[in-house]
Design a protein around this motif. Sequence first.
Motif, short mmCIF file in Angstrom:
data_model
loop_
_atom_site.label_atom_id
_atom_site.label_comp_id
_atom_site.label_asym_id
_atom_site.label_seq_id
_atom_site.Cartn_x
_atom_site.Cartn_y
_atom_site.Cartn_z
N MET A 1 0.86 -1.18 0.00
CA MET A 1 0.00 0.00 0.00
C MET A 1 0.90 1.24 0.00
O MET A 1 1.69 1.46 0.91
CB MET A 1 -0.88 -0.02 1.23
N SER A 2 0.75 2.03 -0.99
CA SER A 2 1.58 3.22 -1.15
C SER A 2 0.83 4.47 -0.69
O SER A 2 -0.39 4.55 -0.80
CB SER A 2 1.99 3.36 -2.61
N VAL A 3 1.58 5.42 -0.19
CA VAL A 3 1.00 6.68 0.25
C VAL A 3 0.85 7.59 -0.96
O VAL A 3 1.74 7.66 -1.81
CB VAL A 3 1.93 7.34 1.30
N PRO A 4 -0.29 8.30 -1.08
CA PRO A 4 -0.43 9.24 -2.20
C PRO A 4 0.69 10.28 -2.20
O PRO A 4 1.25 10.63 -1.16
CB PRO A 4 -1.78 9.91 -1.94
N GLU A 5 1.00 10.78 -3.39
CA GLU A 5 2.13 11.69 -3.54
C GLU A 5 1.94 12.98 -2.75
O GLU A 5 2.90 13.49 -2.17
CB GLU A 5 2.35 12.00 -5.01
N HIS A 6 0.74 13.53 -2.71
CA HIS A 6 0.53 14.79 -1.99
C HIS A 6 0.72 14.60 -0.48
O HIS A 6 1.20 15.50 0.20
CB HIS A 6 -0.85 15.39 -2.32
N VAL A 7 0.39 13.43 0.04
CA VAL A 7 0.62 13.15 1.46
C VAL A 7 2.13 13.04 1.72
O VAL A 7 2.64 13.56 2.71
CB VAL A 7 -0.11 11.86 1.89
N ALA A 8 2.84 12.37 0.82
CA ALA A 8 4.29 12.23 0.97
C ALA A 8 4.97 13.60 0.90
O ALA A 8 5.92 13.86 1.66
CB ALA A 8 4.84 11.31 -0.11
N GLN A 9 4.50 14.48 0.03
CA GLN A 9 5.09 15.82 -0.06
C GLN A 9 4.84 16.61 1.22
O GLN A 9 5.74 17.31 1.71
CB GLN A 9 4.50 16.57 -1.24
N ARG A 10 3.64 16.51 1.78
CA ARG A 10 3.35 17.22 3.04
C ARG A 10 4.20 16.68 4.18
O ARG A 10 4.67 17.45 5.02
CB ARG A 10 1.87 17.11 3.39
N ARG A 11 4.41 15.38 4.20
CA ARG A 11 5.23 14.80 5.25
C ARG A 11 6.68 15.26 5.11
O ARG A 11 7.34 15.56 6.10
CB ARG A 11 5.15 13.28 5.21
N TRP A 12 7.18 15.29 3.88
CA TRP A 12 8.55 15.76 3.65
C TRP A 12 8.69 17.22 4.08
O TRP A 12 9.67 17.59 4.72
CB TRP A 12 8.92 15.60 2.17
N LEU A 13 7.72 18.05 3.72
CA LEU A 13 7.75 19.45 4.13
C LEU A 13 7.70 19.58 5.66
O LEU A 13 8.35 20.46 6.23
CB LEU A 13 6.60 20.23 3.50
N ALA A 14 6.94 18.72 6.32
CA ALA A 14 6.89 18.75 7.78
C ALA A 14 8.26 18.41 8.37
O ALA A 14 8.72 19.07 9.31
CB ALA A 14 5.84 17.77 8.29
N LEU A 15 8.93 17.40 7.81
CA LEU A 15 10.26 17.03 8.31
C LEU A 15 11.26 18.16 8.11
O LEU A 15 12.04 18.50 9.01
CB LEU A 15 10.75 15.77 7.61
N VAL A 16 11.24 18.77 6.93
CA VAL A 16 12.16 19.87 6.65
C VAL A 16 11.83 21.08 7.54
O VAL A 16 12.73 21.73 8.07
CB VAL A 16 12.12 20.24 5.15
N GLY A 17 10.55 21.36 7.72
CA GLY A 17 10.14 22.47 8.57
C GLY A 17 10.57 22.29 10.01
O GLY A 17 11.03 23.24 10.66
N ILE A 18 10.47 21.06 10.52
CA ILE A 18 10.92 20.79 11.89
C ILE A 18 12.41 21.02 12.01
O ILE A 18 12.89 21.59 12.99
CB ILE A 18 10.52 19.36 12.30
#
Length: 73
Positions: A1-18
């Motif tokens: 089961m793969s995560v949708p691309e927009h969810v993956a982008q938001r997660r990446w932005l959250a990691l970079v923001g932190i």
Amino acid sequence: MSVPEHVAQRRWLALVGIRIVGVAGAVFGMVIAARAQEWPVKVIGILLVLSALVVIAVVPASLAHRWRSPPAP
């Protein structure tokens, strides 16, 4: 089961923001510690730097572990 691309982008932005917020907190703590005249204020600056370094090291790693995709069969 793969995560949708927009969810993956938001997660990446959250990691970079932190990480960015952690670095900003560490820099702010260093400025406080360097400009302080009294030792209690210096201690607060040093504690702020240390806590920001913990945030930089621990929070993104724990979120990445939590969000990791399960291995493919």
